[in-house]
Design an enzyme around this catalytic site. Structure first.
Site, PDB file in Angstrom:
ATOM      1  N   HIS A   1       1.089  10.870  10.438  1.00 16.06           N
ATOM      2  CA  HIS A   1      -0.062  11.027   9.459  1.00 16.06           C
ATOM      3  C   HIS A   1      -1.088  10.889  10.694  1.00 16.06           C
ATOM      4  CE1 HIS A   1       2.840   8.241   7.228  1.00 16.06           C
ATOM      5  NE2 HIS A   1       2.290   9.323   6.397  1.00 16.06           N
TER       6      HIS A   1
ATOM      7  N   SER B   1       7.131  14.010   0.829  1.00 13.89           N
ATOM      8  CA  SER B   1       7.863  12.455   1.712  1.00 13.89           C
ATOM      9  C   SER B   1       9.357  12.690   0.870  1.00 13.89           C
ATOM     10  CB  SER B   1       7.138  11.653   2.561  1.00 13.89           C
ATOM     11  OG  SER B   1       6.510  10.825   0.867  1.00 13.89           O
TER      12      SER B   1
ATOM     13  N   HIS C   1      -5.631   4.356   4.174  1.00 17.53           N
ATOM     14  CA  HIS C   1      -4.739   5.533   4.731  1.00 17.53           C
ATOM     15  C   HIS C   1      -4.307   5.526   5.931  1.00 17.53           C
ATOM     16  CE1 HIS C   1      -1.946   8.839   4.461  1.00 17.53           C
ATOM     17  NE2 HIS C   1      -1.472   8.060   3.504  1.00 17.53           N
TER      18      HIS C   1
ATOM     19  N   GLU D   1      -3.999   8.007   7.834  1.00 16.42           N
ATOM     20  CA  GLU D   1      -4.203   9.425   8.359  1.00 16.42           C
ATOM     21  C   GLU D   1      -5.859   9.664   8.098  1.00 16.42           C
ATOM     22  OE1 GLU D   1      -3.118  12.648   5.440  1.00 16.42           O
ATOM     23  OE2 GLU D   1      -5.164  14.353   6.435  1.00 16.42           O
TER      24      GLU D   1
ATOM     25  N   THR E   1      -5.422  15.737   3.624  1.00 13.38           N
ATOM     26  CA  THR E   1      -4.589  16.598   3.674  1.00 13.38           C
ATOM     27  C   THR E   1      -3.397  16.396   2.188  1.00 13.38           C
ATOM     28  OG1 THR E   1      -2.836  15.608   4.859  1.00 13.38           O
ATOM     29  CG2 THR E   1      -4.438  17.413   5.593  1.00 13.38           C
TER      30      THR E   1
ATOM     31  N   CYS F   1      -3.702  20.121   2.429  1.00 14.83           N
ATOM     32  CA  CYS F   1      -2.222  21.279   3.039  1.00 14.83           C
ATOM     33  C   CYS F   1      -1.973  22.048   1.630  1.00 14.83           C
ATOM     34  CB  CYS F   1      -1.784  20.479   3.859  1.00 14.83           C
ATOM     35  SG  CYS F   1      -0.255  19.720   2.856  1.00 14.83           S
TER      36      CYS F   1
ATOM     37  N   SER G   1       3.090   6.763  -0.882  1.00 17.93           N
ATOM     38  CA  SER G   1       2.311   8.170  -0.586  1.00 17.93           C
ATOM     39  C   SER G   1       1.759   8.300  -1.601  1.00 17.93           C
ATOM     40  CB  SER G   1       3.897   8.733  -0.985  1.00 17.93           C
ATOM     41  OG  SER G   1       3.702   9.528  -0.813  1.00 17.93           O
ATOM     42  N   SER G   2      -0.058   8.660  -0.976  1.00 18.15           N
ATOM     43  CA  SER G   2      -0.717   9.668  -1.088  1.00 18.15           C
ATOM     44  C   SER G   2      -0.317  10.400  -1.968  1.00 18.15           C
ATOM     45  CB  SER G   2      -1.733   9.130  -0.388  1.00 18.15           C
ATOM     46  OG  SER G   2      -2.720  10.710  -0.716  1.00 18.15           O
ATOM     47  N   ASN G   3       0.331  11.755  -1.371  1.00 20.00           N
ATOM     48  CA  ASN G   3       0.380  12.657  -1.705  1.00 20.00           C
ATOM     49  C   ASN G   3       1.318  12.278  -2.894  1.00 20.00           C
ATOM     50  OD1 ASN G   3       3.460  13.995  -1.347  1.00 20.00           O
ATOM     51  ND2 ASN G   3       2.639  12.983   0.437  1.00 20.00           N
TER      52      ASN G   3
HETATM   53  O1  0CJ Z   1      -0.302  11.948   5.605  1.00 24.19           O
HETATM   54  C1  0CJ Z   1       0.316  13.091   5.958  1.00 24.19           C
HETATM   55  C2  0CJ Z   1       0.311  14.278   7.212  1.00 24.19           C
HETATM   56  C3  0CJ Z   1       1.826  13.660   5.003  1.00 24.19           C
HETATM   57  C4  0CJ Z   1       3.011  13.276   5.488  1.00 24.19           C
HETATM   58  C5  0CJ Z   1       4.001  12.893   4.528  1.00 24.19           C
HETATM   59  O2  0CJ Z   1       3.614  12.323   3.107  1.00 24.19           O
HETATM   60  P1  0CJ Z   1       3.966  11.385   3.042  1.00 24.19           P
HETATM   61  O3  0CJ Z   1       4.197  10.563   1.861  1.00 24.19           O
HETATM   62  O4  0CJ Z   1       4.433   9.953   3.341  1.00 24.19           O
HETATM   63  O5  0CJ Z   1       1.905  11.272   3.293  1.00 24.19           O
HETATM   64  P2  0CJ Z   1       0.997  10.495   2.728  1.00 24.19           P
HETATM   65  O6  0CJ Z   1       0.472   9.011   1.895  1.00 24.19           O
HETATM   66  O7  0CJ Z   1      -0.575  10.905   3.052  1.00 24.19           O
HETATM   67  O8  0CJ Z   1       1.221  11.610   1.635  1.00 24.19           O
HETATM   68 FE1  F3S Z   2       1.714  17.933   7.001  1.00 19.64          FE
HETATM   69 FE2  F3S Z   2       0.574  18.318   4.375  1.00 19.64          FE
HETATM   70 FE3  F3S Z   2       3.474  16.968   4.749  1.00 19.64          FE
HETATM   71  S1  F3S Z   2      -0.699  17.649   5.345  1.00 19.64           S
HETATM   72  S2  F3S Z   2       2.983  16.343   6.420  1.00 19.64           S
HETATM   73  S3  F3S Z   2       2.324  19.939   5.348  1.00 19.64           S
HETATM   74  S4  F3S Z   2       1.935  16.882   3.298  1.00 19.64           S
END
Ligand code: 0CJ
Ligand code: F3S
Length: 319
Positions: A79, A273, A129, A131, A170, A200, A228-230
């Site tokens: 992140h 993730s 968050h 990031e 992202t 992204c 996990s945001s995404n």
């Molecule tokens: O922020 C990121 C570079 C995404 C990393 C992969 O997903 P995750 O679930 O670890 O993180 P997010 O909470 O940002 O989606």
């Molecule tokens: Fe990077 Fe997007 Fe994965 S910012 S870690 S490619 S969710």
């Protein structure tokens, strides 16, 4: 006889190139230098991934202060981290390995460029968050302001509205972010920024696949962790696209079977993730209750690959 269930598997789903790189960084550090390997924050937001790495000798901490003086590697999560973190790691002579996703680093660089050009920066993202904390921490306090909603755009007071720029987290919702950017451009026509936003490729593609499936199904299972945001965004997208029931689960054991009574069509996806082995576990659990007929729905092909952090690459090449 089991009832039949049509399963639509979203593609792409699960691990993105940044997550593969981050997990490989910890694995490679463990195999090259042995345990322990310290990791600042969950390497990616997934309990199964974190527990698997912990079992192999990774020690997860939230702050560098928790790490004793050591020669062991210290990995920064996918992140990203505020600038103060690598500085502090250097001051303590840590051997640090930066697993920040290159697409997050790209946003950090954008912020620096805007700052050098004298622009006040607006970051679109979710408060707290990691990031967002990392991106805010690329520049001196006050250089970047966080905006979370269209309402925040209306109440934002710029220092000079002709010298403004925006960047984004992202892993945001494509649709929500479009609205916020539209409001920003309407209010500040001179605002500088990326072509669209900084969401992204992996976030974009996983949301597109959910959009293709959501209206075909009675329920959608999103594999991923609550932090996990995404992954959270995928559940939201499914609901907003008209899927009557959308749930985020970490393991098959969390499935509430009363929720799936009477369904005939199910969508399955996984956050960036979330490991594929859990998708298989979920499919296995449904196969115990239903006769499955599986179809993959593809929104995009992905070929992205990010090489390991440099210190690990060099050691690899020397072998
Ligand atoms: O922020 C990121 C570079 C995404 C990393 C992969 O997903 P995750 O679930 O670890 O993180 P997010 O909470 O940002 O989606
Ligand atoms: Fe990077 Fe997007 Fe994965 S910012 S870690 S490619 S969710």
């Amino acid at each position: 006889m089991k009832p039949t269930l049509k399963v639509y598997l979203c593609s792409p789903r699960g691990f993105c190139a940044g997550v593969v790189r981050a997990i490989d960084t910890v694995e490679r550090a463990l195999s090259l230098y042995g345990a322990p390997v310290y990791v600042r924050h969950e390497i990616v937001h997934n309990r199964y991934v974190v527990e698997s790495l912990r079992a192999k000798g990774a020690i997860f901490v939230e702050e560098l202060e928790e790490i004793p003086q050591t020669d062991a590697p210290v990995v920064f999560s996918a992140h990203g981290v505020p600038k103060a973190i690598p500085s502090e790691a250097e001051r303590r002579n840590f051997f640090s390995l930066d697993a920040t996703c290159p697409l997050v680093t790209k946003v950090h660089r954008e912020a620096e460029i805007h700052f050098k050009r004298g622009r006040e920066i607006i970051l679109i993202g979710h408060a707290g968050h990691p990031e967002v904390v990392g991106t805010l921490g690329q520049l001196p306090a006050g250089a970047v302001s966080l905006i979370e909603t269209v309402d925040d755009v209306a109440s934002f007071v710029p220092k000079d509205e002709t010298k403004l720029a925006y960047i984004t987290q992202t892993t945001l919702s494509i649709d929500d972010t479009k609205e916020i950017v539209r409001a920003l451009k309407e209010r500040f026509p001179k605002v500088a920024g990326p072509h669209k936003e900084d969401i992204c490729y992996a976030t974009t593609n996983r949301q597109l696949a959910v959009k293709k499936v959501a209206h075909l199904v009675d329920a959608m299972v999103v594999v991923g962790s609550p932090n996990s945001s995404n992954s959270q965004r995928l559940r939201e997208v499914a609901e907003r696209e008209g899927c009557p029931r959308a749930v985020l689960v970490q393991r098959a054991s969390e499935l509430d079977w009363s929720m799936f009574e009477g369904i005939t069509r199910l969508g399955i996806t996984a956050g960036a993730s979330a490991p594929e082995v859990i998708v298989e576990e979920i499919m296995g659990a449904f196969a115990e209750h239903y006769e499955l007929s599986v179809e993959t729905v593809t929104a995009a092909e992905e070929t992205e690959f990010f090489p390991l952090p440099r210190p690990l690459r060099q050691v690899t090449a020397a072998e």
